[in-house]
Write a protein that holds these residues in place. Structure first.
Motif, PDB file in Angstrom:
ATOM      1  N   LEU A  59      -0.556  80.299  70.234  1.00 39.58           N
ATOM      2  CA  LEU A  59      -0.940  78.890  70.314  1.00 39.58           C
ATOM      3  C   LEU A  59       0.214  78.006  69.888  1.00 39.58           C
ATOM      4  O   LEU A  59       0.969  78.370  68.988  1.00 39.58           O
ATOM      5  N   TYR A  60       0.317  76.844  70.503  1.00 36.96           N
ATOM      6  CA  TYR A  60       1.251  75.831  70.023  1.00 36.96           C
ATOM      7  C   TYR A  60       0.408  74.783  69.304  1.00 36.96           C
ATOM      8  O   TYR A  60      -0.472  74.160  69.894  1.00 36.96           O
ATOM      9  N   ILE A  61       0.676  74.624  68.005  1.00 40.03           N
ATOM     10  CA  ILE A  61      -0.063  73.686  67.173  1.00 40.03           C
ATOM     11  C   ILE A  61       0.759  72.401  67.061  1.00 40.03           C
ATOM     12  O   ILE A  61       1.915  72.437  66.654  1.00 40.03           O
ATOM     13  N   SER A  62       0.148  71.276  67.413  1.00 36.93           N
ATOM     14  CA  SER A  62       0.844  69.992  67.400  1.00 36.93           C
ATOM     15  C   SER A  62       1.049  69.479  65.985  1.00 36.93           C
ATOM     16  O   SER A  62       0.492  70.024  65.024  1.00 36.93           O
ATOM     17  N   GLU A  63       1.794  68.393  65.866  1.00 36.04           N
ATOM     18  CA  GLU A  63       2.026  67.746  64.575  1.00 36.04           C
ATOM     19  C   GLU A  63       0.724  67.248  63.952  1.00 36.04           C
ATOM     20  O   GLU A  63       0.646  67.046  62.751  1.00 36.04           O
ATOM     21  N   GLN A  64      -0.299  67.043  64.776  1.00 33.76           N
ATOM     22  CA  GLN A  64      -1.594  66.578  64.287  1.00 33.76           C
ATOM     23  C   GLN A  64      -2.525  67.746  63.924  1.00 33.76           C
ATOM     24  O   GLN A  64      -3.633  67.533  63.458  1.00 33.76           O
TER      25      GLN A  64
END
Length: 133
Positions: A59-64
């Motif tokens: 998964l790519y987890i965003s800054e949010q």
């Protein structure tokens, strides 16, 4: 002389003060965005057949802290498990990775275990790992 100049320019572009990055962390316990239990639904036909398996997601987890993109890193061997893991992962919430005090996007490995011997539909004992792009 040109090599020395190139080396100086390269080093000037590097920030020796770069801070270590911390990995994203799932909100505990693993919950969907609505905060209501596990988002992973055990495929009924595999539950009835008492089949267990594990799908490894990237998964790519965003800054949010939201799941921005997801793919199957290693299949369980059952399309229904992989599809359920992908569908459920999109609603997960995370504490974002940080570089110093700044939240940053980062890749994350999440195993999703489907255990027919468990009481209920759940992702069991995730062992998250932060990985490079």
């Amino acid at each position: 002389m040109m090599r020395l100049l190139a080396l100086v320019l390269l080093l000037a572009g590097c920030d020796a003060r770069q801070e270590a990055m911390t990995a994203p962390r799932p909100v505990e316990p693993l919950q969907n965005a609505a905060g209501k239990g596990s988002p992973f639904q055990y495929p009924e036909e595999l539950w009835e057949a008492q089949v267990s398996g594990e799908t490894l997601l990237r998964l790519y987890i965003s800054e949010q802290g939201a799941v921005d993109s997801v793919r199957v890193e290693r299949t369980s061997g059952f399309e229904a498990f992989d599809a359920a893991a992908l569908a459920g992962s999109r609603s997960l919430r995370f504490e974002p990775a940080r570089r110093g005090d700044e939240p940053v996007g980062a890749w994350f490995i999440l195993p999703v275990k489907f255990d027919s011997g468990a009481a209920g539909d759940t992702a069991r004992d995730p062992s998250p790992k932060s990985v490079g792009p």
